[in-house]
Write a protein that holds these residues in place. Structure first.
Motif, PDB file in Angstrom:
ATOM      1  N   LEU A  26       0.831  -1.200   0.000  1.00 62.86           N
ATOM      2  CA  LEU A  26       0.000   0.000   0.000  1.00 62.86           C
ATOM      3  C   LEU A  26       0.874   1.261   0.000  1.00 62.86           C
ATOM      4  O   LEU A  26       0.602   2.224  -0.730  1.00 62.86           O
ATOM      5  N   GLY A  27       1.922   1.256   0.808  1.00 61.59           N
ATOM      6  CA  GLY A  27       2.839   2.395   0.820  1.00 61.59           C
ATOM      7  C   GLY A  27       3.531   2.590  -0.508  1.00 61.59           C
ATOM      8  O   GLY A  27       3.808   3.723  -0.929  1.00 61.59           O
ATOM      9  N   GLY A  28       3.780   1.476  -1.204  1.00 57.80           N
ATOM     10  CA  GLY A  28       4.429   1.570  -2.506  1.00 57.80           C
ATOM     11  C   GLY A  28       3.588   2.264  -3.557  1.00 57.80           C
ATOM     12  O   GLY A  28       4.119   2.719  -4.583  1.00 57.80           O
ATOM     13  N   GLU A  29       2.278   2.390  -3.324  1.00 59.60           N
ATOM     14  CA  GLU A  29       1.410   3.070  -4.280  1.00 59.60           C
ATOM     15  C   GLU A  29       1.769   4.539  -4.453  1.00 59.60           C
ATOM     16  O   GLU A  29       1.454   5.149  -5.476  1.00 59.60           O
ATOM     17  N   THR A  30       2.447   5.116  -3.461  1.00 61.42           N
ATOM     18  CA  THR A  30       2.891   6.510  -3.590  1.00 61.42           C
ATOM     19  C   THR A  30       4.399   6.671  -3.434  1.00 61.42           C
ATOM     20  O   THR A  30       4.927   7.726  -3.778  1.00 61.42           O
ATOM     21  N   ALA A  31       5.084   5.639  -2.896  1.00 56.91           N
ATOM     22  CA  ALA A  31       6.526   5.766  -2.664  1.00 56.91           C
ATOM     23  C   ALA A  31       7.351   4.773  -3.462  1.00 56.91           C
ATOM     24  O   ALA A  31       8.577   4.767  -3.353  1.00 56.91           O
ATOM     25  N   GLY A  32       6.717   3.923  -4.263  1.00 55.90           N
ATOM     26  CA  GLY A  32       7.444   2.902  -5.013  1.00 55.90           C
ATOM     27  C   GLY A  32       8.103   3.440  -6.274  1.00 55.90           C
ATOM     28  O   GLY A  32       8.123   4.655  -6.537  1.00 55.90           O
ATOM     29  N   ALA A  47       3.760  10.980  -0.763  1.00 55.50           N
ATOM     30  CA  ALA A  47       5.035  10.268  -0.882  1.00 55.50           C
ATOM     31  C   ALA A  47       5.644  10.013   0.490  1.00 55.50           C
ATOM     32  O   ALA A  47       6.186   8.929   0.756  1.00 55.50           O
ATOM     33  N   ASP A  48       5.551  11.010   1.387  1.00 53.83           N
ATOM     34  CA  ASP A  48       6.125  10.844   2.723  1.00 53.83           C
ATOM     35  C   ASP A  48       5.400   9.747   3.497  1.00 53.83           C
ATOM     36  O   ASP A  48       6.033   8.893   4.128  1.00 53.83           O
ATOM     37  N   LEU A  49       4.066   9.772   3.437  1.00 52.17           N
ATOM     38  CA  LEU A  49       3.291   8.755   4.143  1.00 52.17           C
ATOM     39  C   LEU A  49       3.552   7.365   3.566  1.00 52.17           C
ATOM     40  O   LEU A  49       3.655   6.375   4.306  1.00 52.17           O
ATOM     41  N   GLY A  50       3.690   7.294   2.245  1.00 55.46           N
ATOM     42  CA  GLY A  50       3.987   6.009   1.615  1.00 55.46           C
ATOM     43  C   GLY A  50       5.327   5.458   2.047  1.00 55.46           C
ATOM     44  O   GLY A  50       5.474   4.253   2.299  1.00 55.46           O
ATOM     45  N   LEU A  51       6.334   6.327   2.162  1.00 59.63           N
ATOM     46  CA  LEU A  51       7.662   5.883   2.588  1.00 59.63           C
ATOM     47  C   LEU A  51       7.633   5.356   4.016  1.00 59.63           C
ATOM     48  O   LEU A  51       8.232   4.313   4.324  1.00 59.63           O
ATOM     49  N   VAL A  52       6.936   6.051   4.892  1.00 63.87           N
ATOM     50  CA  VAL A  52       6.781   5.565   6.265  1.00 63.87           C
ATOM     51  C   VAL A  52       6.079   4.211   6.268  1.00 63.87           C
ATOM     52  O   VAL A  52       6.485   3.276   6.975  1.00 63.87           O
ATOM     53  N   GLY A  53       5.034   4.088   5.448  1.00 66.25           N
ATOM     54  CA  GLY A  53       4.290   2.836   5.393  1.00 66.25           C
ATOM     55  C   GLY A  53       5.126   1.677   4.890  1.00 66.25           C
ATOM     56  O   GLY A  53       5.035   0.554   5.417  1.00 66.25           O
ATOM     57  N   LEU A  95       1.991  -9.040  -5.533  1.00 66.98           N
ATOM     58  CA  LEU A  95       1.726  -9.312  -6.946  1.00 66.98           C
ATOM     59  C   LEU A  95       1.043  -8.137  -7.626  1.00 66.98           C
ATOM     60  O   LEU A  95       1.232  -7.905  -8.828  1.00 66.98           O
ATOM     61  N   ILE A  96       0.247  -7.397  -6.881  1.00 63.09           N
ATOM     62  CA  ILE A  96      -0.482  -6.285  -7.479  1.00 63.09           C
ATOM     63  C   ILE A  96       0.089  -4.929  -7.056  1.00 63.09           C
ATOM     64  O   ILE A  96      -0.482  -3.890  -7.375  1.00 63.09           O
ATOM     65  N   ALA A  97       1.206  -4.945  -6.344  1.00 66.34           N
ATOM     66  CA  ALA A  97       1.848  -3.696  -5.935  1.00 66.34           C
ATOM     67  C   ALA A  97       2.635  -3.115  -7.110  1.00 66.34           C
ATOM     68  O   ALA A  97       3.004  -3.836  -8.050  1.00 66.34           O
ATOM     69  N   PRO A  98       2.919  -1.830  -7.107  1.00 68.47           N
ATOM     70  CA  PRO A  98       3.810  -1.266  -8.131  1.00 68.47           C
ATOM     71  C   PRO A  98       5.223  -1.788  -7.925  1.00 68.47           C
ATOM     72  O   PRO A  98       5.522  -2.378  -6.878  1.00 68.47           O
ATOM     73  N   PRO A  99       6.101  -1.625  -8.891  1.00 68.79           N
ATOM     74  CA  PRO A  99       7.498  -2.043  -8.687  1.00 68.79           C
ATOM     75  C   PRO A  99       8.085  -1.373  -7.447  1.00 68.79           C
ATOM     76  O   PRO A  99       7.828  -0.194  -7.184  1.00 68.79           O
ATOM     77  N   LEU A 100       8.860  -2.118  -6.696  1.00 66.60           N
ATOM     78  CA  LEU A 100       9.430  -1.609  -5.455  1.00 66.60           C
ATOM     79  C   LEU A 100      10.929  -1.844  -5.404  1.00 66.60           C
ATOM     80  O   LEU A 100      11.431  -2.865  -5.871  1.00 66.60           O
ATOM     81  N   PHE A 101      11.646  -0.861  -4.863  1.00 67.51           N
ATOM     82  CA  PHE A 101      13.060  -0.939  -4.528  1.00 67.51           C
ATOM     83  C   PHE A 101      14.000  -0.908  -5.740  1.00 67.51           C
ATOM     84  O   PHE A 101      15.203  -0.984  -5.569  1.00 67.51           O
ATOM     85  N   GLY A 443       9.276   5.113  10.090  1.00 68.52           N
ATOM     86  CA  GLY A 443       8.389   3.991   9.803  1.00 68.52           C
ATOM     87  C   GLY A 443       8.825   2.727  10.504  1.00 68.52           C
ATOM     88  O   GLY A 443       8.002   1.984  11.075  1.00 68.52           O
ATOM     89  N   GLY A 444      10.145   2.447  10.486  1.00 68.28           N
ATOM     90  CA  GLY A 444      10.648   1.257  11.161  1.00 68.28           C
ATOM     91  C   GLY A 444      10.469   1.327  12.666  1.00 68.28           C
ATOM     92  O   GLY A 444      10.064   0.341  13.312  1.00 68.28           O
TER      93      GLY A 444
END
Length: 467
Positions: A26-32, A47-53, A95-101, A443-444
């Motif tokens: 879910l966080g990757g939807e704005t920070a991925g 973007a900030d909230l997504g990164l924390v998530g 599987l349905i998340a945007p590309p991450l990392f 976030g951690g």
């Protein structure tokens, strides 16, 4: 603290890990590593909230994995089939998340489109393709030739034809390809563990349920998954007395990414152990591997340019021990006014390759009776001393160390490294600034606080009854 957070049972581990991957997806939807048209402003609240998530979810996943490791080492460990179900549950949200990392998946799609359009991916970078797909590739790699072999580029080309260049379909297709590779890894690990005298459940825990596998092979859709899956199946075949099939599969793995070629040494060693003369073992393995290479290259239609593009990852921008030393040495020489400054980086890279060769030879000399473990340590050395390091490169060696490590202490040390590397890359795949580091750490820390509060709440009734 995390190891004592919950009473350990499989359902709790499964639920906690699922919560982790769901939150980070879910966080990757704005920070991925989103397509350019979907990227929010870097300093936006989204973007900030997504990164924390994302980092909240990663810490939950690591905690679930640690707890699952305790369960695997208990007197009543879950069977491998149950662990495979946990892997499927944890992977599902990704599987349905945007590309991450990482943005590498965009490079894969662009290179596949180039092959499909009969363009030479070993002479030109994705910029030659042009269009919106090439624009998604990270700037560092837009003008860089592909370092991948014909097997992977053939798969990417087929996927390009099936998806007709549509980005959402291409991203999903590439993730399914990576998931297939992870499935091959999971199928091979218990068999490799039994051949090596190790615990199959422990091998699955470290080698397949590892956070790095989920974060980078599944969420990042890296082609290392296919390389490791084919390598694992090839080793299983060779250990089962089918050296030719093993050679074919390991060669196909090397035609995805070159480091897998070291697996052919295991085939040769096993044939010699079975009574075949060394010269004959080497010749037959070389002949079968050569024939496989010719057939795969002809089928893919890419040519042999990949042999000259293997230094593609070599860049002063890559984080690696030899690159850091090269940059520091070059800066020092430049400050001293020396004309040798431009040679510092190539010299350190050459030293790294030479050191890798020496370390690999020493490993095989000492661990000849344990070829799978020797191969795992060799691939770890290639990743550690090579000219480029990425967190998912650690999986090259970790995959086989998980299956063949002779002691639990080795697995514990590898697991500790895994937990650190899982936190090493931003979900966007880009460099971090101070503000992003603060958000990631927040976030951690928030996840640790939540886990601690859950621990306190779980023990409060018991404390009340005692009082």
């Amino acid at each position: 603290m995390l190891a004592k957070a919950f009473p350990v049972d499989l359902r709790r581990c499964q639920a906690l890990g699922l919560a982790g991957t769901a939150v980070l997806a879910l966080g990757g939807e704005t920070a991925g590593a989103l397509p350019a048209r979907e990227l929010p402003a870097p300093s936006s609240a989204q973007a900030d909230l997504g990164l924390v998530g994302v980092y909240f979810g990663v810490v939950l996943l690591i905690a679930a994995w640690v707890l699952l490791g305790r369960l695997v080492r208990s007197a009543d460990p879950p069977p491998p089939r149950a662990l495979l179900l946990v892997l499927a549950v944890w992977a599902a949200p990704l599987l349905i998340a945007p590309p991450l990392f990482s943005r590498d998946v965009y490079s894969y799609l662009a290179q596949g489109a180039m092959v499909d359009a009969h363009m030479d991916v070993y002479a030109h970078g994705p910029a030659q393709l042009g269009g919106p797909l090439a624009d998604e590739v990270a700037p560092l790699w837009r003008h860089t030739a592909a370092p991948y072999g014909p097997v992977f580029l053939g798969v990417a080309s087929v996927l390009s034809g099936l998806t007709r260049g549509q980005l959402p379909a291409g991203l999903l297709g590439m993730r399914l390809v990576a998931l297939f590779g992870v499935a091959l890894m999971a199928a091979a690990l218990p068999r490799l563990a039994r051949h090596s005298g190790a615990d199959p459940a422990a091998a699955l825990w470290l080698g397949a349920l590892n956070p790095l596998v989920l974060l980078h092979l599944v969420a990042g859709a890296h082609n290392d998954a296919i390389m490791l899956g084919l390598l694992g199946l090839g080793l299983v075949a060779a250990l089962g007395g089918r050296p030719h099939l093993g050679t074919v599969l390991i060669t196909l793995a090397a035609l995805v990414k070159a480091p897998a070629v070291l697996g052919l040494a295991v085939v040769v060693v096993l044939q010699i152990r079975a009574g075949r003369r060394p010269a004959r073992a080497v010749l037959t393995t070389t002949a079968v591997s050569g024939a496989t290479t010719v057939a795969a290259t002809a089928l893919a239609g890419t040519g042999y340019g990949w042999t000259g593009a293997l230094d593609t990852p070599v860049s002063s921008h890559n984080w690696a021990l030899t690159s850091l030393l090269g940059s520091a040495t070059g800066a020092l020489l430049k400050r001293l006014g020396s004309d040798l400054a431009p040679l510092a980086m190539p010299a350190w890279h050459a030293f790294g390759l030479a050191l890798t060769g020496v370390v690999v030879l020493a490993i095989w000399w000492r661990l000849r009776p344990h070829p799978v473990y020797a191969l795992g340590l060799s691939l770890a050395a290639v990743a550690a001393f090579g000219p480029a390091i990425r967190p998912w490169y650690a999986l090259w060696g970790l995959f086989l160390i998980a299956a063949a490590a002779p002691s639990t202490s080795v697995r514990h040390r590898v697991a500790a490294v895994t937990a650190v590397l899982a936190l090493a890359v931003l979900p966007s795949g880009g460099p971090a600034d101070t503000g992003q580091l603060v958000l990631a750490v927040s976030g951690g820390v928030l996840a640790v606080v939540v886990l601690w509060q859950a621990h306190q709440a779980a023990h409060a009734p018991a404390l009340g009854r005692t009082a």
